[in-house]
Design a protein around this motif. Structure first.
Motif, PDB file in Angstrom:
ATOM      1  N   TYR A 203      40.382  -2.408  31.454  1.00  0.00           N
ATOM      2  CA  TYR A 203      40.794  -3.319  32.472  1.00  0.00           C
ATOM      3  C   TYR A 203      41.700  -2.958  33.585  1.00  0.00           C
ATOM      4  O   TYR A 203      42.731  -3.726  33.650  1.00  0.00           O
ATOM      5  CB  TYR A 203      40.794  -4.627  31.120  1.00  0.00           C
ATOM      6  N   ASN A 204      43.092  -1.993  33.570  1.00  0.00           N
ATOM      7  CA  ASN A 204      43.176  -1.770  34.669  1.00  0.00           C
ATOM      8  C   ASN A 204      42.601  -1.925  35.491  1.00  0.00           C
ATOM      9  O   ASN A 204      41.931  -1.297  36.350  1.00  0.00           O
ATOM     10  CB  ASN A 204      43.334  -0.009  34.384  1.00  0.00           C
ATOM     11  N   GLU A 205      43.715  -3.372  36.325  1.00  0.00           N
ATOM     12  CA  GLU A 205      43.614  -3.651  37.527  1.00  0.00           C
ATOM     13  C   GLU A 205      43.370  -2.950  38.788  1.00  0.00           C
ATOM     14  O   GLU A 205      42.881  -2.782  39.389  1.00  0.00           O
ATOM     15  CB  GLU A 205      44.114  -5.266  38.249  1.00  0.00           C
ATOM     16  N   LEU A 208      40.475  -0.508  38.810  1.00  0.00           N
ATOM     17  CA  LEU A 208      39.018  -1.560  39.176  1.00  0.00           C
ATOM     18  C   LEU A 208      38.933  -1.597  40.510  1.00  0.00           C
ATOM     19  O   LEU A 208      37.623  -1.691  41.406  1.00  0.00           O
ATOM     20  CB  LEU A 208      39.025  -3.402  38.550  1.00  0.00           C
ATOM     21  N   SER A 209      40.498  -1.758  41.320  1.00  0.00           N
ATOM     22  CA  SER A 209      40.213  -1.559  43.070  1.00  0.00           C
ATOM     23  C   SER A 209      40.041  -1.294  43.280  1.00  0.00           C
ATOM     24  O   SER A 209      39.910  -0.979  44.622  1.00  0.00           O
ATOM     25  CB  SER A 209      41.697  -2.480  43.233  1.00  0.00           C
ATOM     26  N   VAL A 210      40.650   0.306  42.628  1.00  0.00           N
ATOM     27  CA  VAL A 210      40.343   1.820  43.819  1.00  0.00           C
ATOM     28  C   VAL A 210      38.981   1.982  43.783  1.00  0.00           C
ATOM     29  O   VAL A 210      38.433   2.548  44.374  1.00  0.00           O
ATOM     30  CB  VAL A 210      41.473   2.888  43.178  1.00  0.00           C
ATOM     31  N   ARG A 211      38.219   1.725  42.947  1.00  0.00           N
ATOM     32  CA  ARG A 211      37.462   2.186  42.716  1.00  0.00           C
ATOM     33  C   ARG A 211      36.551   1.592  43.432  1.00  0.00           C
ATOM     34  O   ARG A 211      35.408   1.974  43.874  1.00  0.00           O
ATOM     35  CB  ARG A 211      36.935   2.161  41.094  1.00  0.00           C
ATOM     36  N   ILE A 212      36.328   0.255  43.456  1.00  0.00           N
ATOM     37  CA  ILE A 212      36.185  -0.377  44.398  1.00  0.00           C
ATOM     38  C   ILE A 212      35.913   0.095  45.699  1.00  0.00           C
ATOM     39  O   ILE A 212      35.511   0.544  47.078  1.00  0.00           O
ATOM     40  CB  ILE A 212      36.450  -2.535  44.373  1.00  0.00           C
ATOM     41  N   ASP A 213      37.459   0.586  46.092  1.00  0.00           N
ATOM     42  CA  ASP A 213      37.742   0.991  47.661  1.00  0.00           C
ATOM     43  C   ASP A 213      37.544   1.908  47.752  1.00  0.00           C
ATOM     44  O   ASP A 213      36.045   2.848  49.116  1.00  0.00           O
ATOM     45  CB  ASP A 213      39.049   1.638  47.799  1.00  0.00           C
ATOM     46  N   ALA A 233      34.249  -9.857  36.697  1.00  0.00           N
ATOM     47  CA  ALA A 233      34.699 -10.458  35.451  1.00  0.00           C
ATOM     48  C   ALA A 233      35.295 -10.457  34.304  1.00  0.00           C
ATOM     49  O   ALA A 233      35.906 -10.482  33.462  1.00  0.00           O
ATOM     50  CB  ALA A 233      33.407  -9.907  35.031  1.00  0.00           C
ATOM     51  N   ARG A 234      35.784  -8.400  34.437  1.00  0.00           N
ATOM     52  CA  ARG A 234      37.379  -7.924  33.345  1.00  0.00           C
ATOM     53  C   ARG A 234      38.624  -8.907  33.700  1.00  0.00           C
ATOM     54  O   ARG A 234      39.955  -9.352  33.315  1.00  0.00           O
ATOM     55  CB  ARG A 234      37.035  -6.977  33.634  1.00  0.00           C
ATOM     56  N   ARG A 235      39.138  -8.613  35.352  1.00  0.00           N
ATOM     57  CA  ARG A 235      40.201  -8.549  36.013  1.00  0.00           C
ATOM     58  C   ARG A 235      40.304  -9.776  37.282  1.00  0.00           C
ATOM     59  O   ARG A 235      40.763  -9.350  38.123  1.00  0.00           O
ATOM     60  CB  ARG A 235      41.133  -7.382  36.026  1.00  0.00           C
TER      61      ARG A 235
END
Length: 511
Positions: A203-205, A208-213, A233-235
């Protein structure tokens, strides 16, 4: 002194070292000067307008002095402001970064710098605080992006490495390393660190964000879409919503992108979030040619934070597209004085070119020279600047250098932006048959970018596909008729020439 005291002293020394900036001028002077090469004869016969080149001094020493002078101007500009913005490879205002994991109050004005100072003091007193080191590293990454100063990245790396030495596999530091790698355009490493962080904390925001980037910037759009769904779904929150919107926009789904951003704006309360999301909506509207709507969003962003540079930059672009060149130049001059990155520098240079006053050509060359200085400084601090080099040099510098940089970037990652850059670099070097497949690939996802369509149209014309060229150029001007101060005029002129030729060669037309 006891061994324990000696260890603590070393830790305090490390805290001091993490606070020492890299000297911008030294870094640029140490970097190699760009090569001066002649464009091939084939390029001169291409359909592209002649690039504006900075004059080459006769000797090595004058060139170094000129570059150093640019570096001084760059360093001064970097120290003038500190507000948050992200980065994206198209050179425009970011829609894919909103600093997850930092408190919103740290994202406005100079409070981020104050927080860094407080963290440095804390770590001198508590040098074994792994959480403090990871927070400092992340703050350095954000500061580098807010000021456009890549000399902060080595400091961020030292702080994050120290956090991991003290507490191996702590997810905040791993996510920080992911963010640092992404900021340096090292996207495979960014993805690796993001996955490691998520293995420790799903759940590390930030992770999660950098993975998308990272998936977006590697051109793995389907995986990026799945990662965005998973992050939502998670954050759910502003950092994830903005990325979710961009993933949809890349696939041509502007309606969903706009809806998600509007929902994010409706729920945003912190000034930093309001400014960020409103600017993202402004940029989306600008790309769609909705300049009045774009200006309204940028004004809303600036009401939340009057110093927010993405909104200032976006407003200037929208003003230029809307015909208010004087306001656009004033606004972009303010931006580059505090945020001297390649995108705004090139736009300001092109605004000067379009105005074409007595000293405007010289002023334009100054902006392009600063792009070279920024590129050298970025590379000296571990930032991969090949895409920036390719985009700027293709029109305003060394064409062969543009092609080398574009090829190097294409080897690393296949995205719509790298495909467009490689296509255009091949075109300005007179290699249009090679360029055409890349120009088509840049537009195949449905991403609605007028510059991509313009580049494709010019290349289609050069390869004899005149009907397709008319369609591409017409769609570029219909979508966003003010997409570039120089490119839009070239698109209009090229389309007019094609239309006239069609009229002359049509049955019954003038011969």
């Amino acid at each position: 002194m006891s061994p324990r005291s000696n260890d603590d002293a070393q830790e305090r020394d490390l805290a001091d070292a993490a606070a020492e900036p890299v000297e911008a001028v030294d870094a640029v002077e140490a970097a190699p000067a760009p090569e001066a090469t002649e464009a091939p004869a084939a390029a001169e016969a291409s359909a592209a307008p002649e690039p504006l080149r900075s004059p080459e001094p006769a000797g090595r020493r004058p060139r170094v002095l000129h570059l150093a002078a640019c570096a001084v101007a760059l360093a001064v500009a970097m120290s003038a402001g500190a507000v948050v913005l992200g980065s994206r490879d198209d050179g425009g205002t970011s829609t894919v970064s909103s600093a997850p994991g930092l408190a919103p109050e740290l994202l406005a004005g100079g409070s981020l710098a104050s927080s860094i100072s407080a963290l440095q003091s804390h770590l001198k007193a508590q040098p074994k605080d792994s959480g403090g080191w990871s927070t400092l590293g992340i703050a350095y990454v954000e500061q580098a992006r807010t000021t456009g100063d890549p000399s902060r990245y080595p400091q961020a790396q030292r702080a994050l490495e120290r956090s991991l030495e003290l507490s191996p596999d702590n997810d905040p530091a791993l996510a920080g390393r992911a963010a640092l790698a992404a900021a340096r355009h090292e996207f495979p490493q960014a993805l690796t660190y993001a996955e490691k962080a998520l293995a420790e904390n799903a759940y590390n925001e930030r992770a999660l964000s950098v993975r998308i980037d990272a998936l977006v910037e590697l051109g793995r759009y389907e995986q990026a879409s799945k990662a965005a769904d998973e992050a939502d779904a998670r954050r759910p929150g502003v950092p994830v919503f903005t990325r979710y919107a961009y993933v949809h926009e890349l696939r041509g789904d502007v309606r969903t992108a706009r809806r998600v951003l509007e929902q994010a704006l409706a729920g945003a309360t912190a000034p930093g979030d309001v400014a960020y999301v409103a600017s993202s909506l402004g940029q989306l509207s600008w790309r769609e040619g909705e300049y009045g709507t774009a200006l309204k969003y940028y004004e809303r962003a600036l009401r939340a934070d009057g110093t927010y540079l993405p909104a200032l930059e976006g407003r200037a672009r929208a003003q230029a597209a809307n015909g208010d060149r004087a306001a656009a130049i004033r606004g972009m001059e303010e931006v580059v004085a505090r945020f001297p990155l390649p995108g705004p520098l090139v736009v300001l240079g092109e605004l000067y070119e379009a105005r074409d006053g007595e000293r405007d050509r010289a002023k334009a060359r100054d902006q392009y020279a600063l792009v070279n200085a920024w590129t050298a400084l970025a590379r000296a601090n571990g930032v991969n600047a090949d895409l920036d080099t390719a985009l700027a040099a293709a029109d305003h510098g060394d064409r062969k250098a543009a092609l080398r940089a574009a090829r190097a970037e294409w080897k690393r990652r296949h995205t719509v932006h790298t495909a467009d850059a490689l296509a255009w670099a091949l075109h300005v070097n007179g290699r249009d048959d090679e360029a055409l497949p890349y120009a088509r690939r840049a537009t195949e996802t449905g991403y609605r970018d007028a510059t991509f369509r313009y580049h494709r149209g010019v290349i289609e014309r050069a390869t004899g596909h005149e009907k397709e060229a008319r369609d591409s150029l017409s769609s570029a001007l219909k979508l966003n008729p003010g997409f570039s101060p120089v490119g839009a005029k070239s698109a209009e002129k090229t389309l007019a020439a094609l239309t006239a030729r069609t009229a002359r060669t049509a049955p019954g037309g003038a011969r």
